[in-house]
Design a protein around this motif. Structure first.
Motif, mmCIF file in Angstrom:
data_model
loop_
_atom_site.group_PDB
_atom_site.id
_atom_site.type_symbol
_atom_site.label_atom_id
_atom_site.label_comp_id
_atom_site.label_asym_id
_atom_site.label_seq_id
_atom_site.Cartn_x
_atom_site.Cartn_y
_atom_site.Cartn_z
ATOM 1 N N ASP A 234 0.665 -1.279 -0.252
ATOM 2 C CA ASP A 234 -0.058 0.018 0.072
ATOM 3 C C ASP A 234 0.830 1.210 -0.079
ATOM 4 O O ASP A 234 2.099 1.172 -0.096
ATOM 5 C CB ASP A 234 -0.996 -0.115 1.063
ATOM 6 C CG ASP A 234 -0.412 0.012 2.629
ATOM 7 O OD1 ASP A 234 0.666 0.545 2.632
ATOM 8 O OD2 ASP A 234 -0.955 -0.016 3.497
ATOM 9 N N PRO A 235 0.250 2.463 -0.081
ATOM 10 C CA PRO A 235 1.050 3.661 -0.074
ATOM 11 C C PRO A 235 2.161 3.871 1.031
ATOM 12 O O PRO A 235 3.003 4.662 0.968
ATOM 13 C CB PRO A 235 0.206 4.998 -0.243
ATOM 14 C CG PRO A 235 -0.977 3.906 -0.775
ATOM 15 C CD PRO A 235 -1.000 2.726 -0.443
ATOM 16 N N GLU A 236 2.058 3.153 2.186
ATOM 17 C CA GLU A 236 2.887 3.367 3.315
ATOM 18 C C GLU A 236 3.873 2.050 3.256
ATOM 19 O O GLU A 236 4.585 2.056 4.508
ATOM 20 C CB GLU A 236 2.313 3.665 4.456
ATOM 21 C CG GLU A 236 1.517 5.007 4.494
ATOM 22 C CD GLU A 236 1.264 5.656 5.912
ATOM 23 O OE1 GLU A 236 1.652 4.799 7.008
ATOM 24 O OE2 GLU A 236 0.543 6.519 6.143
ATOM 25 N N GLY A 237 3.920 1.206 2.377
ATOM 26 C CA GLY A 237 4.688 0.152 2.007
ATOM 27 C C GLY A 237 4.301 -1.037 2.916
ATOM 28 O O GLY A 237 5.124 -2.264 2.827
ATOM 29 N N ASN A 238 2.839 -1.231 3.291
ATOM 30 C CA ASN A 238 2.510 -2.424 4.099
ATOM 31 C C ASN A 238 2.131 -3.567 2.973
ATOM 32 O O ASN A 238 1.303 -3.121 2.107
ATOM 33 C CB ASN A 238 1.136 -2.234 4.824
ATOM 34 C CG ASN A 238 1.554 -1.220 6.089
ATOM 35 O OD1 ASN A 238 2.433 -1.505 6.684
ATOM 36 N ND2 ASN A 238 0.849 0.029 6.011
ATOM 37 N N GLU A 239 2.820 -4.588 2.881
ATOM 38 C CA GLU A 239 2.839 -5.606 1.925
ATOM 39 C C GLU A 239 1.272 -6.231 2.048
ATOM 40 O O GLU A 239 0.447 -6.273 3.083
ATOM 41 C CB GLU A 239 3.608 -6.864 2.150
ATOM 42 C CG GLU A 239 5.158 -6.239 1.732
ATOM 43 C CD GLU A 239 5.868 -5.878 3.250
ATOM 44 O OE1 GLU A 239 6.848 -5.268 3.316
ATOM 45 O OE2 GLU A 239 5.220 -6.026 4.227
ATOM 46 N N PHE A 240 0.595 -6.730 0.826
ATOM 47 C CA PHE A 240 -0.471 -7.420 0.992
ATOM 48 C C PHE A 240 -0.535 -8.278 -0.397
ATOM 49 O O PHE A 240 0.371 -8.159 -1.255
ATOM 50 C CB PHE A 240 -1.787 -6.582 1.021
ATOM 51 C CG PHE A 240 -1.978 -5.726 -0.259
ATOM 52 C CD1 PHE A 240 -2.954 -6.020 -1.332
ATOM 53 C CD2 PHE A 240 -1.409 -4.592 -0.046
ATOM 54 C CE1 PHE A 240 -2.915 -5.319 -2.240
ATOM 55 C CE2 PHE A 240 -1.474 -3.485 -1.272
ATOM 56 C CZ PHE A 240 -2.374 -3.793 -2.435
ATOM 57 N N CYS A 241 -1.289 -9.182 -0.414
ATOM 58 C CA CYS A 241 -1.415 -10.319 -1.564
ATOM 59 C C CYS A 241 -2.719 -10.277 -2.174
ATOM 60 O O CYS A 241 -3.882 -10.123 -1.378
ATOM 61 C CB CYS A 241 -1.226 -11.770 -1.121
ATOM 62 S SG CYS A 241 0.459 -12.079 -0.431
#
Length: 246
Positions: A234-241
């Motif tokens: 996401d825009p703050e660098g939190n990974e997701f799949c």
């Protein structure tokens, strides 16, 4: 087009052991336990539906080194249930955790057997119908911007958003919340807890990934190879799949 929050993914040194802890903690069932992943769901749950965000645990070699930026908040229904929940979780192997809280908070901060922080909340009216997980909380620099991104990425609604925090809830009005908590701490390492999302049946996984990139998501490298999912941040660098449609 929209994606669905479907599960919370934990990186774990011992997924079986950690899965048993969380199954007992939540009163859920272990529906799968193999060398690849461990899955937890409420009894009678039909996956995927918004009444719960199920838990998926996968093995990793790297140890936990910093406070997680994503954690679970657990609900309680009465002062007695709150106290009993904390006591029961400690008997299961949870320990008290220091995340910089002042000491006068009305909730209790614990850590699971692998050190993942979580909170047991005192009874709050907003969480009475969520199930055992009241919310999935995410540390962030800009709660308003994060809520806007995730609401546009999914079909979840922004309930409130300001500099003090923001909340999303499913469009069906059921299940846990997703909450954004302002913090001055910067993200330093790959998150050990992250969201998995799915397109609705008939929607295209790659098209959804492109749509999220246009909203500000970026491609993320977490060591994946030829897996069938797409890893973004996401825009703050939190990974997701982004999983395949189901």
């Amino acid at each position: 087009m929209a994606l669905r929050f479907v599960q919370v993914n934990f990186n774990a040194s011992d997924p079986s052991r950690l899965g048993r802890f969380w199954a007992d903690a939540l009163g859920w069932e272990v529906t799968n336990d193999d060398s690849y992943e461990v899955n937890l769901e409420p009894a009678g749950f039909t996956y995927p539906e918004p009444s719960a965000l199920v838990i998926d645990l996968v093995p990793v070699d790297d140890p936990k080194t910093v406070k997680n930026r994503v954690h679970l908040d657990l609900a309680s229904h009465s002062p007695e249930h709150y106290a009993e929940t904390v006591r029961r979780l400690e008997e299961l192997g949870a320990t008290r955790a220091d995340v910089g809280q002042r000491g006068d908070e009305t909730w209790t901060v614990l850590a699971d057997p692998e050190g993942n922080e979580f909170c047991v909340l005192e009874p709050r009216e907003a969480y009475q119908g969520t199930g055992p997980i009241a919310a999935v909380a995410i540390d962030c620099a800009d709660p308003v911007a994060q809520a806007r991104f995730w609401s546009e990425a999914t079909d979840w609604k922004v309930l409130d958003a300001d500099e003090d925090g923001a909340r999303l809830h499913s469009s069906a009005g059921v299940g846990p919340y997703v909450e954004f908590i302002p913090t001055p701490d910067e993200k330093a390492v790959k998150n050990r807890v992250h969201f998995d999302l799915r397109p609705y049946p008939g929607d295209d996984q790659a098209a959804e990934a492109d749509r999220l990139r246009a909203l500000g998501a970026t491609d993320a490298d977490v060591g994946q190879k030829d897996e069938p999912w797409i890893v973004l941040a996401d825009p703050e660098g939190n990974e997701f799949c982004i999983l395949t449609a189901k």
